[in-house]
Design an enzyme around this catalytic site. Sequence first.
Site, PDB file in Angstrom:
ATOM      1  N   LYS A  78     -67.435  -9.793 -79.625  1.00 56.83           N
ATOM      2  CA  LYS A  78     -68.890  -9.665 -79.448  1.00 56.83           C
ATOM      3  C   LYS A  78     -69.568  -8.857 -80.555  1.00 56.83           C
ATOM      4  CE  LYS A  78     -69.258 -10.191 -74.439  1.00 56.83           C
ATOM      5  NZ  LYS A  78     -69.751  -9.622 -73.180  1.00 56.83           N
ATOM      6  N   ASP A 114     -76.254 -11.048 -71.836  1.00 53.04           N
ATOM      7  CA  ASP A 114     -75.742 -10.089 -70.843  1.00 53.04           C
ATOM      8  C   ASP A 114     -76.846  -9.109 -70.446  1.00 53.04           C
ATOM      9  OD1 ASP A 114     -73.110 -11.011 -70.666  1.00 53.04           O
ATOM     10  OD2 ASP A 114     -72.412  -9.735 -72.306  1.00 53.04           O
TER      11      ASP A 114
HETATM   12  P1  NAP Z   1     -63.959  -2.911 -72.397  1.00 53.86           P
HETATM   13  O1  NAP Z   1     -64.847  -3.041 -73.577  1.00 53.86           O
HETATM   14  O2  NAP Z   1     -62.503  -3.073 -72.537  1.00 53.86           O
HETATM   15  O3  NAP Z   1     -64.262  -1.440 -71.756  1.00 53.86           O
HETATM   16  C1  NAP Z   1     -63.576  -1.019 -70.627  1.00 53.86           C
HETATM   17  C2  NAP Z   1     -64.216   0.260 -70.075  1.00 53.86           C
HETATM   18  O4  NAP Z   1     -63.616   0.542 -68.827  1.00 53.86           O
HETATM   19  C3  NAP Z   1     -64.020   1.496 -70.940  1.00 53.86           C
HETATM   20  O5  NAP Z   1     -65.133   2.343 -70.785  1.00 53.86           O
HETATM   21  C4  NAP Z   1     -62.757   2.120 -70.331  1.00 53.86           C
HETATM   22  O6  NAP Z   1     -62.651   3.508 -70.533  1.00 53.86           O
HETATM   23  C5  NAP Z   1     -62.996   1.847 -68.870  1.00 53.86           C
HETATM   24  N1  NAP Z   1     -61.810   1.760 -68.024  1.00 53.86           N
HETATM   25  C6  NAP Z   1     -60.835   0.820 -68.055  1.00 53.86           C
HETATM   26  N2  NAP Z   1     -59.951   1.010 -67.051  1.00 53.86           N
HETATM   27  C7  NAP Z   1     -60.387   2.101 -66.381  1.00 53.86           C
HETATM   28  C8  NAP Z   1     -59.895   2.822 -65.250  1.00 53.86           C
HETATM   29  N3  NAP Z   1     -58.791   2.430 -64.608  1.00 53.86           N
HETATM   30  N4  NAP Z   1     -60.584   3.892 -64.819  1.00 53.86           N
HETATM   31  C9  NAP Z   1     -61.709   4.273 -65.459  1.00 53.86           C
HETATM   32  N5  NAP Z   1     -62.220   3.663 -66.536  1.00 53.86           N
HETATM   33  C10 NAP Z   1     -61.556   2.581 -66.991  1.00 53.86           C
HETATM   34  O7  NAP Z   1     -64.382  -3.937 -71.240  1.00 53.86           O
HETATM   35  P2  NAP Z   1     -65.851  -4.510 -70.937  1.00 53.86           P
HETATM   36  O8  NAP Z   1     -66.086  -5.759 -71.698  1.00 53.86           O
HETATM   37  O9  NAP Z   1     -66.807  -3.398 -71.122  1.00 53.86           O
HETATM   38  O10 NAP Z   1     -65.724  -4.927 -69.389  1.00 53.86           O
HETATM   39  C11 NAP Z   1     -65.723  -3.967 -68.347  1.00 53.86           C
HETATM   40  C12 NAP Z   1     -65.834  -4.683 -67.002  1.00 53.86           C
HETATM   41  O11 NAP Z   1     -67.097  -5.350 -66.897  1.00 53.86           O
HETATM   42  C13 NAP Z   1     -64.765  -5.755 -66.785  1.00 53.86           C
HETATM   43  O12 NAP Z   1     -64.330  -5.690 -65.446  1.00 53.86           O
HETATM   44  C14 NAP Z   1     -65.520  -7.054 -67.034  1.00 53.86           C
HETATM   45  O13 NAP Z   1     -64.977  -8.148 -66.300  1.00 53.86           O
HETATM   46  C15 NAP Z   1     -66.898  -6.695 -66.498  1.00 53.86           C
HETATM   47  N6  NAP Z   1     -67.969  -7.508 -67.086  1.00 53.86           N
HETATM   48  C16 NAP Z   1     -68.770  -8.187 -66.229  1.00 53.86           C
HETATM   49  C17 NAP Z   1     -69.812  -8.950 -66.730  1.00 53.86           C
HETATM   50  C18 NAP Z   1     -70.676  -9.701 -65.762  1.00 53.86           C
HETATM   51  O14 NAP Z   1     -71.387 -10.639 -66.190  1.00 53.86           O
HETATM   52  N7  NAP Z   1     -70.685  -9.341 -64.495  1.00 53.86           N
HETATM   53  C19 NAP Z   1     -70.045  -9.025 -68.123  1.00 53.86           C
HETATM   54  C20 NAP Z   1     -69.206  -8.308 -68.966  1.00 53.86           C
HETATM   55  C21 NAP Z   1     -68.158  -7.560 -68.435  1.00 53.86           C
HETATM   56  P3  NAP Z   1     -62.009   4.123 -71.890  1.00 53.86           P
HETATM   57  O15 NAP Z   1     -63.104   4.082 -72.907  1.00 53.86           O
HETATM   58  O16 NAP Z   1     -61.621   5.475 -71.496  1.00 53.86           O
HETATM   59  O17 NAP Z   1     -60.839   3.244 -72.234  1.00 53.86           O
END
Ligand code: NAP
Length: 291
Positions: A78, A114
Site C-alpha cells: 500500500k 479505506d
Molecule cells: P499491520 O500493518 O501488520 O499492523 C498490525 C498492527 O497490529 C500493529 O500496530 C501491531 O503492533 C498490532 N498488533 C498485531 N498483533 C497484535 C497483538 N496480538 N496485540 C496487540 N497489537 C497487535 O496490519 P494492518 O494492515 O494495519 O491490519 C490490522 C487489522 O485491520 C487486521 O486485522 C486487518 O484484517 C484489519 N483491516 C480491516 C480492514 C477493513 O476493511 N475492515 C481494512 C484493513 C485492515 P506492532 O506495531 O507492535 O507490531
Amino acid sequence: MGRDEPAMSITAETRVYGIFGHPVGHSFSPRMHNAAFDALGLDCVYVAFDVEPGSLRPATLALKALSIAGVNVTIPHKQAIIEHLDFIAPEARFTGAVNTVHNSGGTLEGHNTDVGGFLRALSGELGFEPAGARVVVLGAGGAARAVLSGLGMKGAAEVAIVNRTLPKGAEMADYFAQSFPDTGFGAHALGDTTALKGLLGGADLLVNATSGGMEGSGELSLPLESLATGAVVYDLVYNPEETKLVGEARRLGHRAAPGLGMLLYQGAESFRIWTGLDAPLDAMREALGSG
Ligand code: NAP
C-alpha cells in the site's frame, strides 16, 4: 448468481480488475467484486495477483501494458506502490497509502478508499461523526493510517494512538500532526494499563486497528470497563465476523460494530471509481457472507 455459474463468459472485450498483495489467497475482494459485476451484468472480471515485493514495479507497469482497468492494493504494497503511480488523490496523499489504482486511459491514479470506508461504516453503522471527538486508536500499522487520516479529515479533537510498539505509534503521531494541526495526536504504549484506563475514561470512540482478535492472532487484553459511558467501539477486524471486543463492548452497554462494513464500503467506493456506477451493496454484502 455466483462465480460458479457466471452470468456471462469471458471474451476479448472483458475488462480485467484485480488485487495486488502477498500473500493474497485469503482476500475477500475477488468474490465481493465479481458478485458486483454479475449483479449489474458488467462484462468484467476480478482476479487475485500474488505480487512479491521485488516484483511490484513491473507488475504496476504491466497494468498499462495489459490495459488492466484497475486493482486494489493490500499488504505489503500500500505504501510502496505510490512511487510507481502517475497521480495520487488527496486522501491517499494524507494517508501515505494507496489501496485502489484506477487505470484511466493509461494514467495510473492512486486512491485510498479505506478512509471513506471507515468513515461511512462509523456513520452508517454507529451513527458516529468524529468532529470534535476524543478518540483512542489501537494500532499503528497500515489500517491505522486510514483511520487516523479519516479522523483528521473530519476534525476529531484528540486522537491517542495506543500501540504495542511505542516508537511506531510516536512516529505515526508526528506524521499525522503535521497533516492535521487542528487535531491533537499523542502516542502511548499498549502495555501502560494506567494510561490506557485514563484515555478510555475520557473517550467518545475506541477503534481497534490492530490484528488483535483476528483469527490466528492473539487476543487483546483491554480494561474495557474503564470506557466512558456512551462511548462507541469500532473494530476493524472482520474475521471472525463478530470479535470478542465487539461482544464485550455490547455486553457493557456500548454501541459497537465489527470491520465487515468498512470492508464493504471501501470496496463499494473502489467499484464507483472504476465503473462510475453506484455499487450493488446487497450483492456485495451477500458475497461477504453477511447478507
Ligand atoms: P499491520 O500493518 O501488520 O499492523 C498490525 C498492527 O497490529 C500493529 O500496530 C501491531 O503492533 C498490532 N498488533 C498485531 N498483533 C497484535 C497483538 N496480538 N496485540 C496487540 N497489537 C497487535 O496490519 P494492518 O494492515 O494495519 O491490519 C490490522 C487489522 O485491520 C487486521 O486485522 C486487518 O484484517 C484489519 N483491516 C480491516 C480492514 C477493513 O476493511 N475492515 C481494512 C484493513 C485492515 P506492532 O506495531 O507492535 O507490531
